[in-house]
Write an enzyme that holds these catalytic residues in place. Structure first.
Site, mmCIF file in Angstrom:
data_model
loop_
_atom_site.group_PDB
_atom_site.id
_atom_site.type_symbol
_atom_site.label_atom_id
_atom_site.label_comp_id
_atom_site.label_asym_id
_atom_site.label_seq_id
_atom_site.Cartn_x
_atom_site.Cartn_y
_atom_site.Cartn_z
ATOM 1 N N HIS A 140 0.803 -1.216 0.000
ATOM 2 C CA HIS A 140 0.000 0.000 0.000
ATOM 3 C C HIS A 140 0.839 1.272 0.000
ATOM 4 O O HIS A 140 0.286 2.374 -0.069
ATOM 5 C CB HIS A 140 -1.009 -0.003 1.162
ATOM 6 C CG HIS A 140 -0.411 0.039 2.528
ATOM 7 N ND1 HIS A 140 -0.339 -1.061 3.347
ATOM 8 C CD2 HIS A 140 0.111 1.059 3.248
ATOM 9 C CE1 HIS A 140 0.191 -0.716 4.502
ATOM 10 N NE2 HIS A 140 0.474 0.572 4.470
ATOM 11 N N SER A 260 4.779 1.578 7.879
ATOM 12 C CA SER A 260 4.427 0.579 6.875
ATOM 13 C C SER A 260 5.594 0.311 5.934
ATOM 14 O O SER A 260 6.158 1.229 5.346
ATOM 15 C CB SER A 260 3.229 1.050 6.053
ATOM 16 O OG SER A 260 2.051 1.005 6.811
#
Length: 307
Positions: A140, A260
């Protein structure tokens, strides 16, 4: 990568244990993260493992997680096998410590990402060098379905230590797997940024696909560029795993949006230079944070990403 999809970019260089029991874990603790480990033991001599299956850049930027999954930390993003996944979170008291000597390996191989989506919105994330020209990250961070798909531009700062940035590189090609770009499966939420020149001055990580019994032996460092901290500063925390699933690792290690894509790694007991990544951090749930587990398939895909 098997079932891989990719995007070419125009790039130029810019230079198990039960709760309440005590267990001895293998692996060395890097000096910079020892304070985090000791703080936990000042509050408790035991590690309670919990698991629930119900379960320009600056202030204007958001973590890449929000570019794909929503705008509020309490919004569930996807359900898989009854687990509820949400943005990375700080669990209880914040035990993260800042890493200042980012020129030292392995921190020199952890990357700060500045991401421009195809919509023009800007995000931040983390990644790690698997070779001189390949950065592994969360899917993502490079493919955001709600922001037009493939990122328009990703700038990579290995070993960054503050907003000034230091040396940086632009991605030339973005690669992920269909499990993420088509199906948006959390376990497939990983990918690679291929640079157009080598960034290996600071070294690169080894990575392993370990069996569950071997995964549970170690304590793990989770180190990345948290979005709630000053831009470009590196923060880390260390804990054992709380649960191991077929394709996901769980832990109560503190993280935040912006982490992330950062590595989940351990340091070998006998050789402090033998450092191995076993997971790619990408999510949090109601009781902890999680990573895509480096399985044999993920291992092969990483290899193909920089072959």
């Amino acid at each position: 990568m098997h079932n891989a999809v990719s995007c070419e970019l125009a790039a130029t260089s810019a230079r198990e244990s039960e709760a309440g029991t005590t267990r001895k874990y293998s692996g060395q603790i890097l000096a910079e993260c020892r304070q985090s480990w000791e703080k936990q033991h000042e509050r408790s001599r035991q590690i309670a493992v919990k698991w629930s299956e119900e379960s320009e850049f600056g202030d204007a930027t958001a973590s890449a997680w929000f570019g794909t999954h929503g705008t509020h930390i309490s919004r569930a993003i996807v359900q898989r096998d009854g687990a509820e996944y949400m943005a990375e979170v700080v669990i209880g008291e914040d035990d993260r410590v800042r890493i200042h000597n980012t020129e030292r390996y392995p921190y020199s191989a952890i990357c700060s990402l500045e991401i421009t989506a195809s919509t023009g919105r800007r995000f931040v994330g983390s990644g790690w060098l698997a070779s001189g020209s390949t950065v592994i990250t969360a899917g993502h961070c490079i493919f955001m379905p709600d922001e037009g798909g493939w990122a328009k531009r990703v700038r990579v700062y290995p070993g960054r230590n503050g907003p000034g940035g230091g040396r940086s590189f632009l991605g030339a090609r973005l690669v992920s797997v269909e499990g993420w770009t088509s199906d948006r499966r959390p376990a497939a939420d990983y990918g690679a940024i291929v640079l157009n020149e080598s960034a290996d001055d600071g070294g690169s990580f080894g990575y392993l696909a370990l069996k569950e019994k071997d995964l549970r032996k170690n304590i793990y460092h989770v180190v990345g560029y948290s979005a709630d901290k000053p831009l470009g500063t590196l923060w880390g925390h260390i804990r054992p795993l709380s649960a191991v699933r077929e394709d996901i690792l769980y832990y109560e290690t503190d993280t935040y949006g912006g982490n992330s894509g950062c590595p989940v790694f351990f340091v070998d007991d006998e050789d402090p230079q033998a450092i191995y990544v076993v997971g790619i951090h990408n999510y949090g749930d109601l009781s902890g944070n999680s990573a895509t587990r480096i399985t044999a398939e993920v291992f092969d895909n990483i290899n193909e990403g920089h072959s």
